[in-house]
Design an enzyme around this catalytic site. Structure first.
Site, mmCIF file in Angstrom:
data_model
loop_
_atom_site.group_PDB
_atom_site.id
_atom_site.type_symbol
_atom_site.label_atom_id
_atom_site.label_comp_id
_atom_site.label_asym_id
_atom_site.label_seq_id
_atom_site.Cartn_x
_atom_site.Cartn_y
_atom_site.Cartn_z
ATOM 1 N N ARG A 235 0.857 -1.188 0.000
ATOM 2 C CA ARG A 235 0.000 0.000 0.000
ATOM 3 C C ARG A 235 0.893 1.238 0.000
ATOM 4 O O ARG A 235 1.984 1.223 0.577
ATOM 5 C CB ARG A 235 -0.896 0.035 1.247
ATOM 6 C CG ARG A 235 -1.819 -1.151 1.394
ATOM 7 C CD ARG A 235 -2.970 -1.112 0.411
ATOM 8 N NE ARG A 235 -3.866 -2.240 0.622
ATOM 9 C CZ ARG A 235 -3.746 -3.421 0.033
ATOM 10 N NH1 ARG A 235 -2.738 -3.632 -0.801
ATOM 11 N NH2 ARG A 235 -4.598 -4.393 0.276
ATOM 12 N N HIS A 283 0.587 1.082 -10.432
ATOM 13 C CA HIS A 283 -0.286 0.144 -9.713
ATOM 14 C C HIS A 283 -0.639 -1.035 -10.623
ATOM 15 O O HIS A 283 -1.806 -1.401 -10.790
ATOM 16 C CB HIS A 283 -1.562 0.845 -9.226
ATOM 17 C CG HIS A 283 -2.161 0.178 -8.029
ATOM 18 N ND1 HIS A 283 -2.678 0.881 -6.963
ATOM 19 C CD2 HIS A 283 -2.336 -1.135 -7.718
ATOM 20 C CE1 HIS A 283 -3.151 0.043 -6.054
ATOM 21 N NE2 HIS A 283 -2.948 -1.194 -6.488
#
Length: 320
Positions: A235, A283
């Protein structure tokens, strides 16, 4: 009004936008044909018919508008984009999107990342951009390199095992003790320092909890061997950006590959874009195909309807 017997249960989707809906509908017609698949902004929607939502970054307050909602399904492995909505119904289960394809993609991506950092791909890319031909040799191979994976869930386990099969000396660290044939395991606060001191390439795959936020900070980075590399595919909140940049500039950290960020898309003025020792990826580590995500969502729906355990259900108490 309440849902009537003649209405098909609705799955409302916010992932990929309007352009993705044909693909979503085709996939759900294969795996859950009984479901009426609708787009998030469908103006004809009856909120009472919505029993499931499959979402990425849902609008705050929207999910709470569906009185017959049975499950919230994340379109990604993480759920922080859902939990950002403080109006979520507290009793509605949330399912994380973890599929076999997710696991395989993450393992492949992290192995690629480790090899790129091992071979100093940031330097190679920088030389190409400057049209500089300068030969150089990297100091070691995978057989001489110690990888450490923080987080030994389904994704972390797959990453650790693939690295071990590639020849890296591989260890893993988790909150609870684990035993793996191919991977040296460390657990808890008491063993974290020993884990870090033996790690040349650190891969972060921890969940997002209060205990893991900003865990990649100056103190942690100082415990790694000088010249270690960092891969963050967990994250964005795991990373303390100024601390990483300082460690890179001092040479304590030699290279980094970052795939997740606090703000996405990564802002144009982020120093990550132009740092010569950082590789930025958008991502992209482990996003499964829409068909695979539909298959997993259909499994969640069947579990909810049958009263079976929900696959990859988010535990609000544990934070993952």
């Amino acid at each position: 009004m309440n849902l009537t017997a003649t209405q098909r249960p609705v799955l409302l989707i916010k992932s990929g936008g309007l352009a993705a809906m044909d693909e979503w509908r085709a996939a759900f017609s294969e795996f859950a044909p009984e479901i009426d698949v609708r787009q998030w902004d469908d103006p004809t929607l009856d909120v009472n018919a919505v029993q499931y939502v499959l979402v990425w970054q849902p609008d705050a307050g929207r999910i709470a508008q569906f009185p017959n909602l049975k499950a919230i399904i994340s379109s990604a492995a993480g759920v922080d984009h859902i939990l950002a909505d403080t109006t979520l119904p507290p009793a509605t289960p949330i399912a994380r999107m973890v599929t076999q394809e997710t696991v395989q993609r993450m393992a492949e991506f992290t192995l690629m990342a480790s090899l790129m950092l091992l071979k100093d791909m940031p330097r190679i890319i920088n030389q190409q951009q400057r049209r500089v031909w300068q030969e150089f040799a990297t100091p070691r191979t995978a057989l001489d390199t110690r990888v450490g994976v923080m987080g030994l869930g389904a994704l972390g386990l797959a990453c650790a095992r693939l690295h071990a099969r590639m020849g890296f000396a591989t260890a893993g660290w988790a909150r609870s003790p684990r035993t793996l044939d191919e991977v040296e395991c460390y657990a808890g606060t008491a063993e974290q320092v020993a884990f870090l001191r033996r790690t040349d390439i650190l891969i972060c795959l921890l969940p997002d909890t209060p205990d893991t936020r900003h865990i990649i900070n100056a103190e942690l980075l100082s415990l790694l061997p000088p010249g270690a590399a960092v891969i963050n595919v967990g994250r964005g909140a795991h990373l303390q950006p100024p601390d990483l940049l300082a460690a890179l500039d001092s040479g304590q950290i030699s290279r980094a590959l970052l795939d997740v960020f606090d703000v996405e898309p990564l802002p144009p003025d982020s120093p990550y874009w132009h740092h010569p020792r950082i590789l930025v990826t958008p991502h992209a580590a482990a996003t499964p195909s829409r068909r695979e995500r539909a298959r997993q969502a259909a499994d969640v729906i069947r579990a909810v309807n049958s009263g079976a355990p929900i696959p990859h259900k988010y535990d609000r108490q544990r934070g993952y």
